[in-house]
Scaffold this motif. Structure first.
Motif, PDB file in Angstrom:
ATOM      1  N   GLY A  32       0.782  -1.227   0.000  1.00 15.85           N
ATOM      2  CA  GLY A  32       0.000   0.000   0.000  1.00 15.85           C
ATOM      3  C   GLY A  32       0.814   1.278   0.000  1.00 15.85           C
ATOM      4  N   THR A  33       2.124   1.199  -0.216  1.00 16.55           N
ATOM      5  CA  THR A  33       2.954   2.407  -0.155  1.00 16.55           C
ATOM      6  C   THR A  33       3.099   3.106  -1.499  1.00 16.55           C
ATOM      7  N   ARG A  34       2.783   2.403  -2.602  1.00 16.21           N
ATOM      8  CA  ARG A  34       2.995   2.974  -3.929  1.00 16.21           C
ATOM      9  C   ARG A  34       1.806   2.698  -4.828  1.00 16.21           C
ATOM     10  N   VAL A  35       1.507   3.675  -5.667  1.00 15.87           N
ATOM     11  CA  VAL A  35       0.544   3.493  -6.741  1.00 15.87           C
ATOM     12  C   VAL A  35       1.289   3.715  -8.057  1.00 15.87           C
ATOM     13  N   VAL A  36       1.240   2.729  -8.919  1.00 17.23           N
ATOM     14  CA  VAL A  36       1.929   2.798 -10.208  1.00 17.23           C
ATOM     15  C   VAL A  36       0.882   3.075 -11.280  1.00 17.23           C
ATOM     16  N   PHE A  37       1.225   3.932 -12.240  1.00 12.31           N
ATOM     17  CA  PHE A  37       0.263   4.252 -13.297  1.00 12.31           C
ATOM     18  C   PHE A  37       0.986   4.819 -14.503  1.00 12.31           C
ATOM     19  N   LEU A  38       0.251   5.056 -15.570  1.00  8.91           N
ATOM     20  CA  LEU A  38       0.772   5.667 -16.786  1.00  8.91           C
ATOM     21  C   LEU A  38       0.129   7.034 -16.979  1.00  8.91           C
ATOM     22  N   ARG A  39       0.910   7.979 -17.511  1.00  8.92           N
ATOM     23  CA  ARG A  39       0.359   9.288 -17.867  1.00  8.92           C
ATOM     24  C   ARG A  39       1.367  10.002 -18.759  1.00  8.92           C
ATOM     25  N   SER A  40       0.868  10.643 -19.802  1.00  7.33           N
ATOM     26  CA  SER A  40       1.757  11.442 -20.642  1.00  7.33           C
ATOM     27  C   SER A  40       1.947  12.818 -20.020  1.00  7.33           C
ATOM     28  N   ALA A  41       2.909  13.567 -20.548  1.00  9.53           N
ATOM     29  CA  ALA A  41       3.327  14.819 -19.909  1.00  9.53           C
ATOM     30  C   ALA A  41       2.368  15.974 -20.152  1.00  9.53           C
ATOM     31  N   SER A  42       1.466  15.827 -21.110  1.00  7.15           N
ATOM     32  CA  SER A  42       0.492  16.893 -21.369  1.00  7.15           C
ATOM     33  C   SER A  42      -0.690  16.309 -22.116  1.00  7.15           C
ATOM     34  N   GLY A  43      -1.696  17.142 -22.325  1.00  5.12           N
ATOM     35  CA  GLY A  43      -2.901  16.690 -23.010  1.00  5.12           C
ATOM     36  C   GLY A  43      -2.757  16.519 -24.500  1.00  5.12           C
ATOM     37  N   THR A  44      -1.578  16.847 -25.043  1.00  6.04           N
ATOM     38  CA  THR A  44      -1.335  16.614 -26.475  1.00  6.04           C
ATOM     39  C   THR A  44      -0.120  15.731 -26.708  1.00  6.04           C
ATOM     40  N   ASP A  45       0.484  15.237 -25.643  1.00  9.53           N
ATOM     41  CA  ASP A  45       1.659  14.361 -25.736  1.00  9.53           C
ATOM     42  C   ASP A  45       1.174  12.918 -25.787  1.00  9.53           C
ATOM     43  N   ARG A  46       1.541  12.196 -26.848  1.00 10.76           N
ATOM     44  CA  ARG A  46       1.076  10.825 -27.017  1.00 10.76           C
ATOM     45  C   ARG A  46       1.887   9.823 -26.203  1.00 10.76           C
ATOM     46  N   ALA A  47       3.089  10.212 -25.762  1.00  5.19           N
ATOM     47  CA  ALA A  47       4.007   9.254 -25.143  1.00  5.19           C
ATOM     48  C   ALA A  47       3.757   9.138 -23.635  1.00  5.19           C
ATOM     49  N   ASN A  48       3.243   7.996 -23.214  1.00  5.25           N
ATOM     50  CA  ASN A  48       3.010   7.752 -21.791  1.00  5.25           C
ATOM     51  C   ASN A  48       4.322   7.503 -21.056  1.00  5.25           C
ATOM     52  N   ARG A  49       4.387   8.006 -19.834  1.00  5.29           N
ATOM     53  CA  ARG A  49       5.494   7.731 -18.938  1.00  5.29           C
ATOM     54  C   ARG A  49       5.010   6.832 -17.804  1.00  5.29           C
ATOM     55  N   LEU A  50       5.918   6.052 -17.256  1.00 12.46           N
ATOM     56  CA  LEU A  50       5.604   5.221 -16.096  1.00 12.46           C
ATOM     57  C   LEU A  50       5.791   6.070 -14.849  1.00 12.46           C
ATOM     58  N   MET A  51       4.735   6.168 -14.044  1.00  7.71           N
ATOM     59  CA  MET A  51       4.707   7.058 -12.891  1.00  7.71           C
ATOM     60  C   MET A  51       4.513   6.264 -11.605  1.00  7.71           C
ATOM     61  N   VAL A  52       4.995   6.847 -10.486  1.00  9.24           N
ATOM     62  CA  VAL A  52       4.798   6.250  -9.164  1.00  9.24           C
ATOM     63  C   VAL A  52       4.331   7.343  -8.207  1.00  9.24           C
ATOM     64  N   LEU A  53       3.272   7.053  -7.475  1.00 11.40           N
ATOM     65  CA  LEU A  53       2.769   7.932  -6.424  1.00 11.40           C
ATOM     66  C   LEU A  53       3.124   7.337  -5.067  1.00 11.40           C
ATOM     67  N   ASP A  54       3.754   8.127  -4.217  1.00  9.06           N
ATOM     68  CA  ASP A  54       4.042   7.718  -2.845  1.00  9.06           C
ATOM     69  C   ASP A  54       2.796   8.016  -2.008  1.00  9.06           C
ATOM     70  N   THR A  55       2.149   6.976  -1.487  1.00 13.47           N
ATOM     71  CA  THR A  55       0.895   7.195  -0.758  1.00 13.47           C
ATOM     72  C   THR A  55       1.117   7.854   0.595  1.00 13.47           C
ATOM     73  N   GLY A  56       2.338   7.824   1.085  1.00 15.30           N
ATOM     74  CA  GLY A  56       2.618   8.470   2.353  1.00 15.30           C
ATOM     75  C   GLY A  56       2.740   9.976   2.222  1.00 15.30           C
ATOM     76  N   THR A  57       3.384  10.441   1.146  1.00 15.17           N
ATOM     77  CA  THR A  57       3.607  11.877   0.955  1.00 15.17           C
ATOM     78  C   THR A  57       2.695  12.496  -0.084  1.00 15.17           C
ATOM     79  N   GLY A  58       2.094  11.648  -0.942  1.00 14.05           N
ATOM     80  CA  GLY A  58       1.277  12.168  -2.036  1.00 14.05           C
ATOM     81  C   GLY A  58       2.089  12.665  -3.209  1.00 14.05           C
ATOM     82  N   GLU A  59       3.413  12.474  -3.156  1.00 15.26           N
ATOM     83  CA  GLU A  59       4.277  12.954  -4.230  1.00 15.26           C
ATOM     84  C   GLU A  59       4.313  11.961  -5.388  1.00 15.26           C
ATOM     85  N   GLU A  60       4.361  12.516  -6.611  1.00 19.69           N
ATOM     86  CA  GLU A  60       4.489  11.712  -7.825  1.00 19.69           C
ATOM     87  C   GLU A  60       5.907  11.853  -8.372  1.00 19.69           C
ATOM     88  N   ARG A  61       6.393  10.782  -8.988  1.00 21.24           N
ATOM     89  CA  ARG A  61       7.676  10.870  -9.685  1.00 21.24           C
ATOM     90  C   ARG A  61       7.649   9.990 -10.921  1.00 21.24           C
TER      91      ARG A  61
END
Length: 708
Positions: A32-61
């Protein structure tokens, strides 16, 4: 940011229907410490990046950035990867999918035909030196190995890049290991062909042999120097691919899994967890019977755990069958007029809910998505909610009218909520029911507010959405009508979500009253509603007519000017409308239509219409290219614009060409718009934009309306 000067059609196309920049493909780590997901850098960027959310701090990287990994080079896709993305309707780029080890510490993904692994705690990502092009890499649960498919072979490599070797190699050009066959990926919702054991020492590997499947050729007429692509397409009534399953050790030793493949040829689901033996769901070709089978991992023999039978057909559901932690079978089935969740021998839900999918199976409950049954205290047209279910009862997790789904793990729930009052999807991260974080969306604002009225129409209470031009006043008088359905199996259009109605609202703003109706066959109401179309697709047109006439007394609909537009099944329905009911419909945009159901695939078509050899009259009655509808007097001929992608390998362009030939032979004028290089999707920005504009021009011209 994108310039606000862009028109809605251009922005809609550039943002891939406002999906770019929106987070998706969530996984919660077991702790329960991490949420992994995909998201591109903007609403017109087609290239998804692999992202991680720290559930303790709420920070994304960012865990993996395709631009950095490729060093700015253009992404290269193999023909096999393009076909896989077509099956999943994947139009974005970069990292479009990933798989995790059991601890959610190592991610594997394919990028430009190469295997990459990302260490999620360390924040590092690297390529593995393996032969390509690579498809569907997946780490072992212990994170020590990565299995993947390349050139039809299933291979395995150490997570450190060492020890790469094949585990199963194709015997000839007709066999492939580790990938889903066409009908599994297109119709069954099974997009993979291998599964790791929970102990990371073996895999279940599907072997697909398509030598018996008929060959079709998809040509590129705009480039006559290119060779047609050969496609193994199992059309209704013809041979399917042969699918076998093997227990495969890491040294390549294989043991075949044995079941009655003659009676149950479809491998619909595979589940392998620490809670029980490997579990298979296999279906008969007529889809009226299926077996839940447990696999003996020593001998490959199977034993029957449960049998399902249905006089009409059996549906497949996401997340099941599976074992609960206590070893009981979790399944979903149509029983007593409802779609019921059962754990072991006990049904845990009844007619109050129709289960749509199983989202997670916990120690003490099951998380599901469901729609309210017809006995609900208040109508919930278009809504889907998330519920916790156990022996003590049912508890709704999601709140507010909308379309909700969830992902859960380690005591953390990621709740995704799309509602009518705001664009996009809100993503909240919950622990013990309380929000601990949110995941931001970088999707573009549509610049358009959809305002559908969700209602019901006719004696059958057909779910409908009605959209009027922005700023419409009663004094403006009745409006020409545009029916905008999908209108068939698998495609629910009347939903309580804003973005789902954006294109319909744009058409409304061009001067139409737009009506979207989900008649019989559409999901989201009841099993009987969906199964009413067995042996007769023309019932879906009857429901469009009923909804239209019922709504005319409540909304400003001009029934002397009624058109329909649709794509895929909606395209079929549009063609059916002007051919069978020219007294009601006065023009149609017929997009990528299935015109002759004998040309569509086995698993889908035979579920609804049966075997074409056994009941050819059923296929003829639902066809657009038989005499009915084509032999009407000239006074009843209605304008028809037929649109089809020439590269479509799902609904091949032969459908449109046969319809055009039949119309020409019958002396019926029509227009054909061929889309060069376009598949069943229309991802190309200029094509997608201009296709909307051309449809409006055709509709106004055909209905005698003023054109801009």
């Amino acid at each position: 940011m994108t310039s606000k000067k862009l028109s809605f059609p251009r922005l809609h196309a550039r943002t891939q229907r406002f999906a770019l920049g929106a987070p998706r493909a969530f996984t919660v780590s077991p702790d329960g410490t991490r949420v992994v997901f995909l998201r591109s850098a903007s609403g017109t960027d087609r290239a998804n990046r692999l992202m991680v959310l720290d559930t303790g701090t709420g920070e994304e990287r960012v865990a993996a950035d395709p631009g950095a990994l490729l060093g700015g080079s253009a992404e290269k896709l193999s023909a096999e990867e393009r076909a896989r993305r077509e099956r999943t309707r994947e139009g974005s780029a970069g990292i479009v999918g990933y798989a995790l080890d059991g601890a959610a510490e190592l991610a594997a993904f394919a990028l430009s035909g190469t295997v990459y692994v990302a260490e999620l705690r360390a924040g590092t990502a690297r390529a593995l030196p393996v032969p390509g092009p690579v498809i569907d890499p997946r780490p072992s649960p212990d994170g020590r190995h990565v299995a993947y498919v390349s050139r039809g072979a299933l291979r395995v490599v150490g997570a450190d890049g060492g020890g790469d070797r094949p585990l199963a190699e194709p015997e000839d050009g007709h066999t492939v290991y580790g990938l889903a066959e066409f009908v599994a990926a297109e119709e069954m919702g099974r997009h993979r062909g291998f599964w790791w054991s929970p102990d990371s020492d073996r895999l279940l590997v599907a072997r697909v042999d398509d030598r018996a499947v008929q060959r079709w050729w998809i040509a590129d007429p705009a480039n006559p120097g290119s060779k047609p692509a050969e496609v193994a397409y199992p059309a209704a009534g013809t041979a399917d691919a042969e699918v076998r399953l093997f227990l495969t050790d890491l040294d390549g030793t294989r043991t075949e899994v044995v079941w009655d493949r003659t009676r149950f040829p479809y491998l619909a689901r595979v589940h392998w967890s620490a809670h029980g033996a490997p579990l298979l769901l296999v279906q008969a070709r007529d889809q009226r019977s299926q077996l839940h089978l447990a696999v003996d991992t020593e001998s490959g023999a199977t034993r029957t755990v449960h049998v399902d039978e249905d006089d009409v057909w059996l549906d497949l559901f996401a997340g099941v069958p599976a074992w609960a932690p206590d070893g009981r079978l979790v399944r979903v089935a149509d029983e007593g007029g409802a779609r019921v969740l059962s754990v072991g021998d006990r049904p845990l839900t009844g007619p109050q809910l129709h289960i749509q999918a199983v989202l997670d199976i916990g120690e003490s409950d099951v998380l599901v998505s469901a729609v309210a049954g017809e006995e609900a205290a208040e109508p919930e047209t278009g809504q889907v909610h998330v519920y916790r279910v156990n022996e003590l009862g049912v508890e709704r997790v999601s709140e507010g009218a909308g379309v909700h789904t969830a992902v859960r793990g380690g005591g953390v729930t990621v709740l995704l909520s799309a509602t009518l009052d705001r664009p996009g999807t809100a993503v909240r991260v919950l622990r013990d029911g309380k929000r601990i974080a949110s995941v931001a969306s970088l999707a573009e604002s549509p610049g358009l507010t959809a305002a559908p009225v969700l209602t019901e129409g006719g004696a059958r209470r057909i779910p409908c959405a009605v959209l009027l031009p922005t700023g419409y006043k009663e004094s403006d008088g009745p409006l020409p009508v545009l029916m905008d359905p999908y209108g068939g199996p698998h495609g629910r259009r009347v939903v309580a979500a804003h973005n789902a109605h954006l294109t319909s609202q744009w058409f409304a703003d061009q001067g139409f009253a737009v009506v979207v109706a989900d008649g019989r066959g559409a999901p989201g109401r009841s099993p009987a509603w969906e199964k009413a179309v067995r042996d007769d697709f023309t019932l879906t047109l009857d429901d469009q007519v009923e909804a239209l006439h019922a709504l005319a007394g409540r909304f400003p609909l001009d029934l002397t000017k009624v058109a329909m537009r649709g794509w895929s099944y909606g395209g079929y329905l549009s063609g059916l409308a002007v051919l069978r009911r020219p007294d009601v419909f006065h023009a149609a945009v017929v997009g990528a239509p299935v015109t002759d159901w004998r040309l569509y695939d086995t698993h889908y078509t035979e579920r609804y219409l049966g075997d074409p050899a056994a009941q050819p009259e059923v296929y003829a009655a639902s066809s657009l290219v038989t005499d009915e509808g084509l032999s009407r007097p000239a006074a009843e001929v209605r304008p028809m614009l037929i649109v089809h992608g020439l590269a479509d390998d799902n609904v091949v362009v032969a459908h449109a060409l046969r319809l055009s030939s039949a119309l020409l032979a019958a002396g019926r004028p029509h227009e054909v718009l061929p889309l060069s290089g376009v598949t069943h999707m229309t991802p190309q920005e200029q094509v997608a934009e201009n296709l909307l504009l051309l449809q409006v021009d055709f509709l106004k011209r055909s209905l005698g309306l003023p054109r801009a």
